[in-house]
Each structure stands twice: as structure tokens, then as C-alpha cells.
Design a protein around this motif. Sequence first.
Motif, PDB file in Angstrom:
ATOM      1  N   GLY A 266       2.069  -2.198   2.068  1.00 26.85           N
ATOM      2  CA  GLY A 266       2.904  -1.596   3.092  1.00 26.85           C
ATOM      3  C   GLY A 266       3.193  -0.135   2.806  1.00 26.85           C
ATOM      4  N   GLU A 272       3.634  -3.651   7.346  1.00 27.39           N
ATOM      5  CA  GLU A 272       2.927  -4.293   6.249  1.00 27.39           C
ATOM      6  C   GLU A 272       1.620  -4.912   6.734  1.00 27.39           C
ATOM      7  N   GLN A 273       0.689  -5.069   5.808  1.00 28.71           N
ATOM      8  CA  GLN A 273      -0.551  -5.802   6.036  1.00 28.71           C
ATOM      9  C   GLN A 273      -0.634  -6.944   5.029  1.00 28.71           C
TER      10      GLN A 273
END
Length: 281
Positions: A266, A272-273
Motif C-alpha cells: 500500500g 492497498e493491493q
Amino acid sequence: MKLVRYGMKGAEKPGLIDADGILRDLSHHLSDITGVTLDDHTLGRIARIDPADLYPVEDEVRFGAPLARIGHFIAIGLNYADHAEESGMPIPAEPVVFSKAPSCVTGPDDDIAYHAGITKLDWEVELAVVIGRRAWQVDEADALSHVAGYTICNDISERAWQLEGTGQWIKGKSAPGFGPLGPWLVTTEELDNPQTLDLWLDVNGERMQAGNTVTMIFPVAEIISYLSRQMSLEPGDVITTGTPPGVGMGMSPQKYLKPGDTMKLGIEGLGEQRQRIVPAG
């Protein structure tokens, strides 16, 4: 604004995230989010819409990359001094420029395939810049006015393809899935200073990278000005700006991703991923 594209891969719709974190559908006002729709007029028109007038998307959905049909996917290497040191490379005197194939772009939470021939798969959390207005030989003082917004990139890298044999970084950076972008595109009125952002990445719950964009060797405005002296930056181009230390290649012993591993990453204000490494099907 936080602009998103959501839905099944290849059939994403445009949307926005409102102040309460609710996903709202934009498809009645915008066909898609592309370089063409990132002009000041279109972004201004969307900004004037009351989010409460947009249909809320209540179902759980997949987010795609926040920009469709990106143009040039430009990357800056070794842009944090401590990352250059851990890579065993000198601090560059000017930006190190290479490309990622646009075909590597994927959604922020999509699985990443462990393709045939991979042996040294690595991670890199990076701030990505999306160009909204053509930039050709612009001054550094004017450079950020050409930015539509910012998002997160995980610059996935296959180090053997990148650095061994004949080298050439583009080869190790461009396989399908090697360019997760998103979850959303944050426009510049919401993020006016890209040089104060914390960024981090975990692998299997263990913190690997932690840094702040203030420590970039070449800040975003300088990168844009530098690139624009040698190429025209066009709306829809994406520039990913380098990574802080903590990549697998820099560890002793080196540590690389394998099927079953999970990354979470993130950037402050950009979301975020989360990606899982899966066997290639």
C-alpha cells in the motif's frame, strides 16, 4: 476524487469511491476511464457530480486497473539510494529509464501466474503517475500540472530475465500480470504533493519494504521534466517511479516468490493491493 474501474476482467465499468468509502457507478456519465477522459474538462465535469446521485454498488466486486488502454508504461529504476545500494549498483546521476509492456497491466488484487521459465520472481512497491495532459519539454516547475493522478504499482520482476544472459530490464518486467495497478486513481486535487507518502509491502504477512517518497533521488516533477525533454508524454501514459529497499534480490540469502505466496502492499492515501502467486494454468 478516487476513480476506479470495477467488474469482470475485460468488462470493467467506471466508478468512484465517495467520501464514505462507498463505490458509486459512473457508467451513465463516462464510458470508461482512459487517457482521453483524463482531460481537465472531463475530470471537472465528474467532480461536479454529487456522489449521492450515483448508484451505489453494494455487491462485492473485482477492481481492475484504474485506467484502460494505457499508453506508454515507463519505469524509473534505482530511484531510492538505499535500493540502489542493496542491488549492488551505483546511485544514478540521472534517471534510469526503461519500459514495461502495457500488456502486463492487471488489476490490483488479481492473481499473478508463475509463468514457465520463472526462477527469480521479485516484488517492488512503487508510486505510479498517470499523465493527463501532453508534456513535451516542460519545466520542472510546471511538470505536475500535466499529471491527472496517482496510483499504486507493484513492479513485478523476474530477475534472471532482467539481469542475466543479455540482460535488458524490459524482458524481466513485462510478462502478463507483472504490472498490477490500482485500486484507484487519486486525482491531483486530493493529492497535491507526491513526495510525502509512506509506502510498504508485506510477503506472507512479513514486512519486506517500508519507505517514503521523500527519499526519492529524482522526485516526480523532475522525472516528468526529464522524460519530456526526450519524448512526448501523452494522456494515459503511466510512469512508475522506483521502489524503496527490501526487495528479494537484495536480501542475503536472496528470497524470491513462489506459488502460494501472498503479497500485500500500500501507499498512504492510495489504498492497498493484494496478490497471490499461482501456478500458470
